[in-house]
Design a protein around this motif. Structure first.
Motif, PDB file in Angstrom:
ATOM      1  N   SER A  94       0.848  -1.218   0.000  1.00 23.50           N
ATOM      2  CA  SER A  94       0.000   0.000   0.000  1.00 23.50           C
ATOM      3  C   SER A  94       0.874   1.254   0.000  1.00 23.50           C
ATOM      4  N   ASN A  95       2.096   1.165   0.632  1.00 20.95           N
ATOM      5  CA  ASN A  95       3.021   2.305   0.539  1.00 20.95           C
ATOM      6  C   ASN A  95       3.448   2.548  -0.909  1.00 20.95           C
ATOM      7  N   ALA A  96       3.733   1.408  -1.626  1.00 23.03           N
ATOM      8  CA  ALA A  96       4.158   1.554  -3.031  1.00 23.03           C
ATOM      9  C   ALA A  96       3.060   2.258  -3.832  1.00 23.03           C
ATOM     10  N   LEU A  97       1.793   1.951  -3.497  1.00 25.52           N
ATOM     11  CA  LEU A  97       0.677   2.581  -4.198  1.00 25.52           C
ATOM     12  C   LEU A  97       0.497   4.047  -3.777  1.00 25.52           C
ATOM     13  N   GLN A 129       9.730  -3.907  -4.805  1.00 28.19           N
ATOM     14  CA  GLN A 129      10.340  -2.789  -5.546  1.00 28.19           C
ATOM     15  C   GLN A 129       9.280  -1.989  -6.300  1.00 28.19           C
ATOM     16  N   ASP A 130       9.428  -0.650  -6.261  1.00 27.59           N
ATOM     17  CA  ASP A 130       8.493   0.177  -7.052  1.00 27.59           C
ATOM     18  C   ASP A 130       9.290   1.245  -7.790  1.00 27.59           C
ATOM     19  N   ASN A 131       8.649   1.859  -8.774  1.00 25.11           N
ATOM     20  CA  ASN A 131       9.304   2.960  -9.493  1.00 25.11           C
ATOM     21  C   ASN A 131       8.626   4.280  -9.121  1.00 25.11           C
ATOM     22  N   GLN A 191       8.209   7.540  -5.931  1.00 29.76           N
ATOM     23  CA  GLN A 191       8.892   8.816  -5.643  1.00 29.76           C
ATOM     24  C   GLN A 191      10.296   8.637  -5.074  1.00 29.76           C
ATOM     25  N   GLY A 192      10.558   7.478  -4.470  1.00 26.08           N
ATOM     26  CA  GLY A 192      11.880   7.264  -3.866  1.00 26.08           C
ATOM     27  C   GLY A 192      12.040   8.042  -2.572  1.00 26.08           C
ATOM     28  N   ILE A 193      13.134   7.788  -1.888  1.00 25.19           N
ATOM     29  CA  ILE A 193      13.360   8.398  -0.568  1.00 25.19           C
ATOM     30  C   ILE A 193      14.791   8.923  -0.517  1.00 25.19           C
ATOM     31  N   ARG A 206      15.353   6.697   9.237  1.00 26.99           N
ATOM     32  CA  ARG A 206      14.306   7.371  10.027  1.00 26.99           C
ATOM     33  C   ARG A 206      12.903   6.879   9.724  1.00 26.99           C
ATOM     34  N   ILE A 207      12.673   6.518   8.471  1.00 22.45           N
ATOM     35  CA  ILE A 207      11.306   6.125   8.089  1.00 22.45           C
ATOM     36  C   ILE A 207      10.807   4.896   8.857  1.00 22.45           C
ATOM     37  N   PHE A 208      11.742   4.136   9.487  1.00 20.07           N
ATOM     38  CA  PHE A 208      11.309   2.942  10.243  1.00 20.07           C
ATOM     39  C   PHE A 208      10.959   3.277  11.695  1.00 20.07           C
ATOM     40  N   PHE A 258       5.955   7.000  13.986  1.00 16.85           N
ATOM     41  CA  PHE A 258       5.356   8.270  13.539  1.00 16.85           C
ATOM     42  C   PHE A 258       6.250   9.078  12.594  1.00 16.85           C
ATOM     43  N   ALA A 259       7.245   8.387  11.978  1.00 15.37           N
ATOM     44  CA  ALA A 259       8.117   9.111  11.037  1.00 15.37           C
ATOM     45  C   ALA A 259       7.406   9.171   9.680  1.00 15.37           C
ATOM     46  N   ARG A 260       7.100  10.400   9.227  1.00 19.75           N
ATOM     47  CA  ARG A 260       6.392  10.560   7.954  1.00 19.75           C
ATOM     48  C   ARG A 260       7.111  11.604   7.120  1.00 19.75           C
ATOM     49  N   LEU A 261       7.301  11.287   5.850  1.00 21.37           N
ATOM     50  CA  LEU A 261       7.929  12.276   4.982  1.00 21.37           C
ATOM     51  C   LEU A 261       6.871  13.056   4.209  1.00 21.37           C
ATOM     52  N   HIS A 262       5.682  12.444   4.053  1.00 27.69           N
ATOM     53  CA  HIS A 262       4.610  13.108   3.315  1.00 27.69           C
ATOM     54  C   HIS A 262       3.471  13.387   4.280  1.00 27.69           C
ATOM     55  N   ASP A 283      -2.524  10.241   3.133  1.00 31.33           N
ATOM     56  CA  ASP A 283      -3.069   9.763   4.407  1.00 31.33           C
ATOM     57  C   ASP A 283      -2.143   8.691   5.008  1.00 31.33           C
ATOM     58  N   GLY A 284      -1.933   8.751   6.293  1.00 27.74           N
ATOM     59  CA  GLY A 284      -1.092   7.728   6.946  1.00 27.74           C
ATOM     60  C   GLY A 284      -0.847   8.070   8.396  1.00 27.74           C
ATOM     61  N   THR A 285      -0.361   7.080   9.152  1.00 28.96           N
ATOM     62  CA  THR A 285      -0.125   7.277  10.587  1.00 28.96           C
ATOM     63  C   THR A 285       1.359   7.359  10.927  1.00 28.96           C
ATOM     64  N   GLY A 286       2.224   6.989  10.017  1.00 27.96           N
ATOM     65  CA  GLY A 286       3.663   6.977  10.308  1.00 27.96           C
ATOM     66  C   GLY A 286       4.075   5.747  11.124  1.00 27.96           C
ATOM     67  N   LEU A 287       3.164   4.758  11.159  1.00 31.44           N
ATOM     68  CA  LEU A 287       3.486   3.544  11.940  1.00 31.44           C
ATOM     69  C   LEU A 287       3.703   2.313  11.049  1.00 31.44           C
ATOM     70  N   GLY A 288       3.335   2.408   9.769  1.00 28.39           N
ATOM     71  CA  GLY A 288       3.358   1.234   8.864  1.00 28.39           C
ATOM     72  C   GLY A 288       4.700   0.535   8.814  1.00 28.39           C
ATOM     73  N   LEU A 289       5.783   1.308   8.536  1.00 27.33           N
ATOM     74  CA  LEU A 289       7.103   0.673   8.401  1.00 27.33           C
ATOM     75  C   LEU A 289       7.648   0.206   9.748  1.00 27.33           C
ATOM     76  N   ALA A 290       7.279   0.934  10.833  1.00 27.52           N
ATOM     77  CA  ALA A 290       7.714   0.491  12.171  1.00 27.52           C
ATOM     78  C   ALA A 290       7.104  -0.879  12.473  1.00 27.52           C
ATOM     79  N   ILE A 291       5.825  -1.030  12.101  1.00 30.35           N
ATOM     80  CA  ILE A 291       5.171  -2.340  12.299  1.00 30.35           C
ATOM     81  C   ILE A 291       5.887  -3.405  11.458  1.00 30.35           C
ATOM     82  N   CYS A 314      13.016   5.211  -7.719  1.00 30.20           N
ATOM     83  CA  CYS A 314      12.530   3.903  -7.255  1.00 30.20           C
ATOM     84  C   CYS A 314      12.885   3.667  -5.792  1.00 30.20           C
ATOM     85  N   SER A 315      12.201   2.693  -5.193  1.00 34.54           N
ATOM     86  CA  SER A 315      12.523   2.240  -3.832  1.00 34.54           C
ATOM     87  C   SER A 315      12.435   0.725  -3.821  1.00 34.54           C
ATOM     88  N   THR A 316      13.332   0.084  -3.092  1.00 30.81           N
ATOM     89  CA  THR A 316      13.232  -1.367  -2.884  1.00 30.81           C
ATOM     90  C   THR A 316      13.307  -1.631  -1.394  1.00 30.81           C
TER      91      THR A 316
HETATM   92  P1  ADP Z   1       2.883   6.131   6.525  1.00 32.36           P
HETATM   93  O1  ADP Z   1       2.825   5.465   5.215  1.00 32.36           O
HETATM   94  O2  ADP Z   1       1.660   5.959   7.312  1.00 32.36           O
HETATM   95  O3  ADP Z   1       3.321   7.553   6.441  1.00 32.36           O
HETATM   96  P2  ADP Z   1       5.059   4.436   6.960  1.00 32.36           P
HETATM   97  O4  ADP Z   1       5.778   4.076   8.198  1.00 32.36           O
HETATM   98  O5  ADP Z   1       4.442   3.323   6.194  1.00 32.36           O
HETATM   99  O6  ADP Z   1       3.999   5.465   7.373  1.00 32.36           O
HETATM  100  O7  ADP Z   1       6.063   5.176   6.033  1.00 32.36           O
HETATM  101  C1  ADP Z   1       6.909   6.159   6.554  1.00 32.36           C
HETATM  102  C2  ADP Z   1       7.335   7.106   5.491  1.00 32.36           C
HETATM  103  O8  ADP Z   1       8.199   6.460   4.564  1.00 32.36           O
HETATM  104  C3  ADP Z   1       6.166   7.552   4.633  1.00 32.36           C
HETATM  105  O9  ADP Z   1       5.560   8.706   5.190  1.00 32.36           O
HETATM  106  C4  ADP Z   1       6.830   7.847   3.312  1.00 32.36           C
HETATM  107  O10 ADP Z   1       7.309   9.164   3.286  1.00 32.36           O
HETATM  108  C5  ADP Z   1       8.005   6.943   3.257  1.00 32.36           C
HETATM  109  N1  ADP Z   1       7.728   5.799   2.356  1.00 32.36           N
HETATM  110  C6  ADP Z   1       7.295   4.612   2.742  1.00 32.36           C
HETATM  111  N2  ADP Z   1       7.173   3.774   1.682  1.00 32.36           N
HETATM  112  C7  ADP Z   1       7.600   4.467   0.604  1.00 32.36           C
HETATM  113  C8  ADP Z   1       7.720   4.171  -0.787  1.00 32.36           C
HETATM  114  N3  ADP Z   1       7.419   2.977  -1.302  1.00 32.36           N
HETATM  115  N4  ADP Z   1       8.178   5.142  -1.618  1.00 32.36           N
HETATM  116  C9  ADP Z   1       8.527   6.342  -1.132  1.00 32.36           C
HETATM  117  N5  ADP Z   1       8.411   6.692   0.170  1.00 32.36           N
HETATM  118  C10 ADP Z   1       7.951   5.766   1.036  1.00 32.36           C
END
Ligand code: ADP
Length: 535
Positions: free
Chosen positions: A435-438, A465-467, A469-471, A478-480, A483-487, A492-500, A521-523
């Motif tokens: 769902s993050n890739a989407l 792997q997706d093509n 926005q990349g990080i 930090r994204i792990f 509550f770390a969110r770049l967008h 929409d999101g909670t910033g907990l997905g990758l930590a989980i 891309c991101s992998t």
């Molecule tokens: P959320 O998606 O709820 O913000 P996540 O923990 O899943 O929280 O992701 C943290 C941050 O990592 C996201 O806010 C986003 O900026 C970045 N991120 C995660 N997955 C991707 C991805 N596939 N491509 C680019 N950025 C990503």
């Protein structure tokens, strides 16, 4: 000299009288000759023996001639015989002196042989004793292998050593700094099996005979009547003590033995006691390591039990908290929905905006609580491991995400294996990553590839792997975090997905990381354990 003629009867008597020694001489000479002939290979100086034989025969002939000349005065023949006897006796006498050194050498060789034989017998006995000692030590080593505690080691050692050393009593004393504690004694009264004595420790200095050995790390052997220099010993019989060393070469105690009066310590017995003390030292090291291991294991089990208890508490707390938190949130969102349904037409633009904010934030709050619960559960609940087919898991996730996949989205699944894992947690893992890739895609057509390949240490490595926005590299760690969110705003999101996700992977013994090129891309890669039969 003329001899008067003899009466025939007297002559017959004389013949018998003189004839018997003559026959004896001949028999002796014959037997000698026969012995020489039979043993001619092994007999030294056989010619001398023959000369002796000849001499004896000649002597016999002289006697015969003595009788004959009484009857018939054949003095000329008697003269030849005597002459022959003289020649033979002279020749024998002349041949004998050179033989004396050879005979002496033979006799001393014989003596040496006897001594060598005795030496050999002594060596043989010593070798036999050494073999018995080796057997005893091997048996002791085997028996000590089965010993589980310090006390077992000491009891086993003394029960075997006591009889082998002919000891009346034995003792193992273990050192604790300056204090010594006699732990096991054997044979009081004689022959009684070893037993544990729970005596209080005593200062080693008070027992000089112990202190000397244990402090210097050297053995002490005292035989009947011997004393340690400067120590008035009241010992009767023989006393021996060998120190026990640990692997670091420090003295940890000693094995002592008392023997009855008159049984002095022999070198072999001292060697046996020394080697037995070394074997006991090794066995004590082993049992001490075993009991330390058991202690650590027990401490670990206790810590695990505590952890399980506190995890269960935490899980209960999280469930209750989430339930209690969600109830007022639901009330807020429900009333906001009601307000919107009934009073939206009466509200102005700003009022409507506020109402929408209340609803949106209420739903966001609800998702936050759900994610927090998921996160805490991933941390405290032990995964229920089973075989999980990841291809099926990913297909199920894609089915749920179907509305978002429509249009220009391609998903490719490559070589997805079955793994050892918790099906529900793995479902959540793939759901969050896909769902993050989407969510973080670009306007361009989106391509997602999910694949697996052999990883290190009996794992599979998965890549999502997706093509998109990349990080930026500085955010790869930090994204792990929670509550770390770049967008923040736009998605929409909670910033907990990758930590989980990271917590789930770590609970499966693996790791999760990202490689990304910003704007391209991101992998997201992670490892999961293989099934046991494929490990
Ligand atoms: P959320 O998606 O709820 O913000 P996540 O923990 O899943 O929280 O992701 C943290 C941050 O990592 C996201 O806010 C986003 O900026 C970045 N991120 C995660 N997955 C991707 C991805 N596939 N491509 C680019 N950025 C990503």
């Amino acid at each position: 000299m003329l001899y008067p003629a003899l009466e025939p009867s007297l002559y017959s008597k004389l013949s018998k009288l003189w004839g018997q020694p003559s026959a004896s001489y001949t028999v002796i000479a014959g037997i000698l000759g026969w012995i020489v002939y039979r043993n001619r290979q092994a007999l030294p100086f056989d010619w001398v023996v023959l000369a002796f034989g000849l001499f004896i025969v000649a002597c016999g002939l002289t006697h015969v001639m003595h009788v004959i000349t009484r009857v018939t005065p054949l003095y000329w023949l008697d003269g030849y015989v005597r002459g022959l006897t003289a020649v033979v006796s002279l020749a024998t006498a002349a041949a004998l002196p050179p033989l004396v050194p050879r005979v002496t050498a033979l006799l001393s060789a014989e003596r040496t042989l006897v001594e060598q034989q005795q030496d050999l017998e002594r060596v043989n006995v010593a070798l036999q004793e050494a073999a018995e000692r080796s057997d005893l030590l091997a048996a002791l080593g085997d028996a000590l292998q089965g010993a589980q505690t310090d006390t077992d080691v000491q009891l086993t050692a003394l029960d075997r050593l006591g009889p082998a050393l002919g000891a009346t009593s034995m003792l193992v004393a273990l050192l604790d700094g300056q204090q010594a504690r006699p732990t096991v004694v054997w044979g009081v009264p004689t022959g009684r099996p070893a037993e544990l004595v729970a005596q209080d420790g005593f200062d080693v200095q008070q027992v000089p005979v112990l202190a000397r050995s244990l402090q210097a790390g050297s053995a002490t052997y005292l035989n009947e009547g011997q004393h340690l220099p400067g120590v008035a010993s009241s010992l009767s019989g023989a006393y021996g003590l060998e120190p026990i060393f640990n692997a670091a070469g420090q003295v940890t105690g000693g094995v002592a033995a008392w023997r009855p009066a008159g049984q002095a310590w022999r070198a072999g017995e001292q060697d046996l006691l020394r080697r037995a003390a070394a074997t006991v030292g090794l066995a004590l090291e082993r049992t001490q390591a075993l009991s330390e291991l058991a202690r650590q294991h027990e401490a670990l089990s206790e810590a695990n039990r505590n952890l399980e208890r506190s995890n269960a508490d935490l899980d209960r707390f999280a469930s209750i908290a989430s339930h209690d938190l969600k109830a007022p949130i639901r009330a807020v969102t429900s009333f906001a929905e009601l307000l919107s349904a009934r009073y939206a037409p009466h509200l102005e633009g700003r009022g409507l905006t506020y109402l929408t904010q209340i609803r949106t934030n209420g739903y966001h709050m609800e998702r936050l609580v759900d994610d927090l619960l998921l996160y805490s559960r991933a941390a405290v609940t032990s995964p229920a491991f089973a075989a999980v087919d990841t291809a099926t898991t990913v297909q199920n996730v894609l089915t749920r995400l179907k509305p978002d996949l429509e249009g220009d989205v391609t998903v490719t699944l490559l070589n997805l294996p079955a793994v050892q894992g918790d099906a529900a947690q793995l479902d959540r893992l793939f759901q969050n990553l896909l769902s993050n890739a989407l969510k973080y895609r670009k306007p361009d057509p989106l391509q997602i590839i999910v694949r697996a390949q052999a990883g290190p240490d009996h794992t599979w490595q998965f890549d999502v792997q997706d093509n998109g926005q990349g990080i930026e590299p500085e955010y790869h760690q930090r994204i792990f975090q929670l509550f770390a969110r770049l967008h923040h705003r736009e998605v929409d999101g909670t910033g907990l997905g990758l930590a989980i996700c990271r917590r789930i992977v770590q609970h499966h013994g693996g790791d999760l990381w990202v490689e990304s090129t910003p704007g391209q891309c991101s992998t997201f890669s992670f490892t999961l354990p293989r099934l046991p039969q494929h490990a």
